[in-house]
Design a protein around this motif. Structure first.
Motif, PDB file in Angstrom:
ATOM      1  N   ARG A 215       0.737  -1.361  -0.186  1.00 28.05           N
ATOM      2  CA  ARG A 215      -0.022  -0.098  -0.119  1.00 28.05           C
ATOM      3  C   ARG A 215       1.020   1.285   0.133  1.00 28.05           C
ATOM      4  NH1 ARG A 215      -5.461   1.895   1.003  1.00 28.05           N
ATOM      5  NH2 ARG A 215      -4.985   4.007   0.081  1.00 28.05           N
TER       6      ARG A 215
ATOM      7  N   ASN B 174       0.888   4.315  -2.639  1.00 26.16           N
ATOM      8  CA  ASN B 174       0.598   5.587  -2.177  1.00 26.16           C
ATOM      9  C   ASN B 174       1.862   6.519  -2.746  1.00 26.16           C
ATOM     10  OD1 ASN B 174      -1.536   5.022  -0.707  1.00 26.16           O
ATOM     11  ND2 ASN B 174      -0.540   4.784   1.223  1.00 26.16           N
TER      12      ASN B 174
ATOM     13  N   PRO C 297     -10.076   8.991   3.029  1.00 22.69           N
ATOM     14  CA  PRO C 297      -8.962   8.078   2.646  1.00 22.69           C
ATOM     15  C   PRO C 297      -8.798   8.624   1.148  1.00 22.69           C
ATOM     16  CG  PRO C 297     -10.741   6.773   3.609  1.00 22.69           C
ATOM     17  CD  PRO C 297     -11.154   8.311   3.798  1.00 22.69           C
ATOM     18  N   LYS C 298      -9.977   9.316   0.578  1.00 16.37           N
ATOM     19  CA  LYS C 298      -9.777   9.731  -1.006  1.00 16.37           C
ATOM     20  C   LYS C 298      -9.037  10.976  -1.149  1.00 16.37           C
ATOM     21  CE  LYS C 298     -13.860   6.926  -2.443  1.00 16.37           C
ATOM     22  NZ  LYS C 298     -15.033   7.096  -2.414  1.00 16.37           N
TER      23      LYS C 298
ATOM     24  N   ASN D 191      -4.337   3.725   6.275  1.00 17.84           N
ATOM     25  CA  ASN D 191      -3.171   3.609   5.518  1.00 17.84           C
ATOM     26  C   ASN D 191      -2.971   4.402   4.242  1.00 17.84           C
ATOM     27  OD1 ASN D 191      -1.633   2.007   7.334  1.00 17.84           O
ATOM     28  ND2 ASN D 191      -2.756   0.029   6.754  1.00 17.84           N
ATOM     29  N   SER D 192      -4.003   5.298   4.161  1.00 17.56           N
ATOM     30  CA  SER D 192      -4.254   5.894   2.728  1.00 17.56           C
ATOM     31  C   SER D 192      -3.013   6.833   2.208  1.00 17.56           C
ATOM     32  CB  SER D 192      -5.438   6.662   2.448  1.00 17.56           C
ATOM     33  OG  SER D 192      -5.490   7.675   3.492  1.00 17.56           O
ATOM     34  N   THR D 193      -2.197   7.160   3.468  1.00 19.77           N
ATOM     35  CA  THR D 193      -1.026   8.307   3.285  1.00 19.77           C
ATOM     36  C   THR D 193       0.250   7.653   3.859  1.00 19.77           C
ATOM     37  OG1 THR D 193      -1.643   9.486   5.323  1.00 19.77           O
ATOM     38  CG2 THR D 193      -2.428  10.131   3.321  1.00 19.77           C
TER      39      THR D 193
ATOM     40  N   GLU E 264     -17.676   2.878   5.054  1.00 22.02           N
ATOM     41  CA  GLU E 264     -16.778   1.813   4.563  1.00 22.02           C
ATOM     42  C   GLU E 264     -16.958   0.621   5.165  1.00 22.02           C
ATOM     43  OE1 GLU E 264     -16.286   5.045   5.015  1.00 22.02           O
ATOM     44  OE2 GLU E 264     -15.141   5.880   3.472  1.00 22.02           O
TER      45      GLU E 264
END
Lengths: 294, 430
Positions: A69, A73, A154-155, A243-245, B410
């Motif tokens: 991930r 990213n 997260p987006k 964990n998006s960043t 989500e």
């Protein structure tokens, strides 16, 4: 003559000795140690029980979803930051290159974010981007745009970091572009003007080609710097939401220093370091031969 | 020729100077059998540092064996570095001090790696020490570290805002008249409707250790758990129905708009939220900087099924390094620092909760009613965090689970979420 050149060569070695010594101590030896540790189960709390464990760390790494991930990213970050930051820097350099009133003010304003610590600007942006009371949502509401979650989405979180990083870094590259712009002889422009070239044509056919060596240097340094992203996600999102960043360097830091798994963190560093070297070589091939950079 | 010889000399001298600067050693280390060294994680100028300075001066003056302790003050940096970095470096160079401080969750990892040694025999009046402090410092049945103060969390509430929302004093919970999660939700609803915004800041934007520290008591109140007792299994525990009920509560609070994942900065302190879930440190902040806010503190809401009151605890501790050869002297110092009077001095200077029952009694008449409440809550309901070798990883997985649960769109199915998270956590418990 021969003796003289020997002396000159010894002198040269002598002069680079301090730099070489520091590089060896703080770069080459740690890098070699990292490679060695990557084949061990090194736990920071029990360095004495460190044993060789072959490729175990590398095999674990292949199955680690967070590392995967983090690579995705950073890929997203690099793809967006390169054109955005370099384009912004060039735009700002063109603005301040023209002799006009208030130029010094603009130069200082554009360069100011560079001299402020990343941790400080990250905290400031946390306030600005706060979804409930942040300045940015306040501004957006005046244009009828509903409140955005920014760092809590997260987006949107990675895009918010991309925007902040562009703002933070562009000033430095602007200065280098500015130096490049001022090195272009004015008579080339005058000749083009006499031939009837308009401003856009002069930019495309004179400015851009003559800025190529500068651009290659900026692209390369931006590219390498982008891969080192850590402070902004560490301060603003702690790698989240979900964990998006999270970025590879942050993940390596966390694994090594919070989780104390130095062996595993070293394996990640080796793989990531190798990947950056390969990408840099490819990028330099694409943007032009190394010899063109002068 | 002469020129380059001079250059050689200059470069050599500069290089040696540079290298010796890199290896410069602090002069605070003491040698000799009676001299002991201690490292602490705060600055000399902090209230904690000032209390320590007085305690050490007293120890050096009063101990009959002639022991002399010196302290190195190594403040932690914002991200938790500084002190820990120094400890990590000392581990690799085998140069730990005789006595050191460590955070509660580090007990198991330090004890398991044989960095610290048992100190049971050096602690006087162990029965007087709060059970949460003993549990926090115990690993495999032995006491490895002793907390020198305690911490606790309560629900701060704005008296004026409660009044405006029509919530009477009779409705308020206390340590004897507990409030269930349902009652907590009901009061939150009334506050949300009245003020048209979240009722409570539960610090859900903090994804650090605060997450497990402050929210795990909901799980324990429901008789759920994070792992089994031995700390070897999370599957079957972290994904149990009881644990899920606590996460469902957190999710519902966000979903219904009673709390928020992105609270306004200092929202409670500036009268924007009627409630705040926070620790004893907020008392000092409110009393010194936000004097206009008339506030009180309420206990942790309890599970409607068990009605069991559970609140968080945790603190930094004293420990003896396994590598010290001066165990008697180090033991004497730990015994002295963890004694009633020294703990009292530390707790009062820092405005924190006490770690001994006797210190609680000494403090009661000298602290504010809000502080008194937290001290009492701590005594009747304090619960130590799990003692696990890979605590940082477990704590992070916990925080991730909370974040995921709060993103209810989500992750609408809490049970399914916990099943996955329990499996993730399991890898750290082998």
């Amino acid at each position: 003559m021969h003796r003289n050149s020997l002396t000159r060569s010894s002198q040269a070695w002598l002069y680079i000795f301090p730099a070489l010594l520091i590089l060896t101590l703080f770069l080459f030896i740690p890098a070699l140690m990292s490679i060695y540790y990557s084949f061990t189960n090194f736990n920071m709390l029990s360095p004495q029980t460190r044993v060789f464990n072959g490729l175990t760390n590398y095999i674990t790494l292949l199955k680690d979803p967070i590392f995967g991930r983090s690579l995705r990213n950073i890929g997203q970050f690099v793809i967006f930051i390169m054109p955005l930051q370099v384009g912004t820097a060039l735009g700002l350099a063109l603005i301040v290159n023209k002799k006009r009133a208030g130029n010094t003010f603009f130069k200082i304003s554009f360069f100011a974010p560079v001299v402020v610590s990343l941790a400080v600007t990250s905290v400031l942006w946390l306030y600005i981007l706060n979804p409930e009371q942040g300045l940015l949502n306040g501004v957006l509401s005046h244009f009828g745009i509903s409140a955005q979650p920014f760092l809590t989405s997260p987006k949107q979180a990675m895009f918010a970091i991309i925007g902040i990083s562009t703002w933070q870094g562009a000033g430095y590259q602007m200065l280098i572009f500015l130096a490049g712009l001022q090195n272009i002889p004015t008579d080339v422009y005058e000749a083009a003007e006499l031939d009837g070239a308009n401003a856009w044509e002069r930019f495309i056919h004179i400015t851009l080609p003559m800025l190529k060596p500068t651009s290659v240097m900026i692209l390369t340094t931006t590219f390498i710097d982008a891969f080192k992203l850590i402070i902004q996600p560490m301060v603003m999102t702690q790698g989240g939401p979900m964990n998006s960043t999270i970025t590879p360097v942050y993940y390596i830091y966390r694994t090594g220093f919070t989780d104390r798994q130095l062996g595993y963190a070293s394996a990640m560093s080796v793989i990531y370091g190798a990947a950056i070297i390969i990408f840099t070589i490819v990028q330099r091939r694409i943007t032009g031969d190394d010899n063109n950079v002068k | 020729m002469k020129h380059w010889k001079l250059s050689l000399l200059a470069v050599t001298v500069l290089s040696i100077m540079g290298l010796s600067a890199c290896t410069a050693k602090s002069d605070s280390g003491a040698s000799g059998d009676k001299n002991i060294e201690m490292w602490v994680q705060y600055s000399k100028e902090d209230p904690e540092g000032k209390a320590m300075k007085t305690n050490i001066a007293e120890f050096n003056k009063t101990n009959k064996q002639g022991y002399k302790a010196t302290v190195q003050y190594i403040p932690r940096s914002g991200s938790g570095g500084g002190y820990e970095d120094k400890i990590n470096a000392a581990l690799n160079s085998n140069s730990l001090p005789d006595v050191l401080t460590l955070d509660g969750p580090n007990t198991a990892a330090y004890a398991d790696s044989k960095i610290i040694q048992p100190i049971d025999k050096y602690i006087a009046n162990k029965d007087d020490v709060l059970p949460s402090i003993i549990n926090q410092g115990t690993y495999k049945g032995k006491l490895y570290a002793i907390g020198y103060s305690e911490s606790g969390v309560g629900i701060y509430y704005n008296k004026q805002m409660f009044k405006e929302a029509g919530i009477t004093d009779q409705e308020l919970p206390s340590l004897t008249k507990k409030w269930t999660w349902d009652e907590f939700m009901d009061i939150s609803k009334r506050l949300k409707n009245k003020f048209n915004g979240p009722a409570i800041d539960m610090q859900l934007s903090d994804h650090s250790e605060m997450s497990l520290y402050s929210l795990a008591p909901f799980i324990w109140s429901a008789d759920g758990s994070i792992t089994n007792k031995a700390g070897t299994k999370s599957v079957g525990y972290f994904d149990s129905a009881k644990t899920a009920s606590a996460f469902q509560l957190i999710q519902n609070l966000v979903k219904d708009g009673y709390t928020t994942i992105s609270p306004k900065e200092k929202g409670f302190q500036t009268g924007k939220y009627a409630m705040l879930m926070s620790g004893s440190w907020t008392i000092q902040e409110l009393d010194s900087q936000y004097k206009d806010i008339d506030y009180g503190i309420l206990p942790y809401p309890v599970s409607p099924k068990t009605k069991k009151l559970v609140s968080p605890t945790g603190s930094w501790q004293y420990a003896m390094s396994a590598s010290t050869t001066k165990t008697k002297a180090a033991g004497a110092l730990i015994k002295f620092l963890s004694a009633k009077n020294q703990m009292y001095r530390t707790s009062m200077k820092m405005t924190v909760l006490p770690a001994r029952k006797s210190v609680s009694k000494m403090m009661m008449s000298k602290v504010t009613p809000n502080m008194q409440f937290l001290i009492k809550q701590n005594q009747v309901s304090g619960h130590a965090r799990p003692v696990l070798i890979k605590y940082p990883q477990v704590s992070r997985t916990f925080a991730e689970t909370v974040t995921k649960a709060t993103y209810y769109k989500e992750n609408p199915d809490v049970a399914a979420l916990l099943k996955k998270q329990a499996t993730d956590m399991q890898q750290y418990l082998k």
